[in-house]
Scaffold this motif. Sequence first.
Motif, PDB file in Angstrom:
ATOM      1  N   ASP A  86      -1.628  45.884  77.874  1.00 18.94           N
ATOM      2  CA  ASP A  86      -2.302  46.653  78.922  1.00 18.94           C
ATOM      3  C   ASP A  86      -2.026  48.144  78.792  1.00 18.94           C
ATOM      4  O   ASP A  86      -0.959  48.561  78.334  1.00 18.94           O
ATOM      5  N   SER A  88      -4.714  43.824  86.652  1.00 23.32           N
ATOM      6  CA  SER A  88      -5.231  42.978  85.586  1.00 23.32           C
ATOM      7  C   SER A  88      -5.203  41.514  86.017  1.00 23.32           C
ATOM      8  O   SER A  88      -4.611  41.152  87.034  1.00 23.32           O
ATOM      9  N   ASP A 133      -7.017  46.043  79.999  1.00 23.07           N
ATOM     10  CA  ASP A 133      -6.280  44.834  79.636  1.00 23.07           C
ATOM     11  C   ASP A 133      -6.714  44.391  78.237  1.00 23.07           C
ATOM     12  O   ASP A 133      -7.747  43.735  78.067  1.00 23.07           O
TER      13      ASP A 133
END
Length: 238
Positions: A7, A188, A28
């Motif tokens: 990420d 995410s 992500d």
Amino acid sequence: MGHGMEDYIAAENRKIDGYELGLYAIFDGHSGRDVAEYLQGRLFDNILSEPDFWTSPKKAVRKAYEATDDEILKKVVGSRGGSTAVTAILIDQRELIVANAGDSRAVLCRNGKAKQISVDHEPTKEKELVESKGGFVTEMPGSVPRVDGQLAMTRAFGDAKLKEHITSEPDIKVENIDDDTEFIILASDGFWKVMSNQEAYNSIEDMEDAQEAAETLIREALSRKSYGDISCIVVMFH
């Protein structure tokens, strides 16, 4: 997880043409970090350089997502690497433009309620889109649905091998920020797999420090045994 952290996040303020901008994003990555890293350094520049950003922001964001994906496919990635993105542009603390491709999520919290303002681009939800492009969605026992048996989302940057069957086109939402707006959460999918929108709100509703709130949410997701990468940004309005 079986891999290193893939990420990237963006959180910055800019002054452009007399406007105060807050720029926030979660990227992500999957099958490598290169695409997410490229997005962190490039996507907002591409959005804000679109000449019609101030008059037609949705059109500008859509064009910038496509242009950035083209850059990635030409310059950055092989056949595998890719990344999702959720981006939020806050203009003068009054208007919020949220776009996303993939399964990272944005949630707007107002008057004690958590409202999802992004779309989770999951294969089962967009099966017809994938099939219309000549792809297919599979769901093996013990696994999540995947495009062509490989990718667990239908929209992403990169992923050259699957590009004929997926897209980087974002869903875009524009929200007004009023006196009742408390904060927004970007995170995410590793976070949202173990936490509902309202649970996230309830966990930090009494907090006043955004950094502390984001760290609290991450700790809570980890305590719930999330096995995905977890990134989180909280933007508070006072």
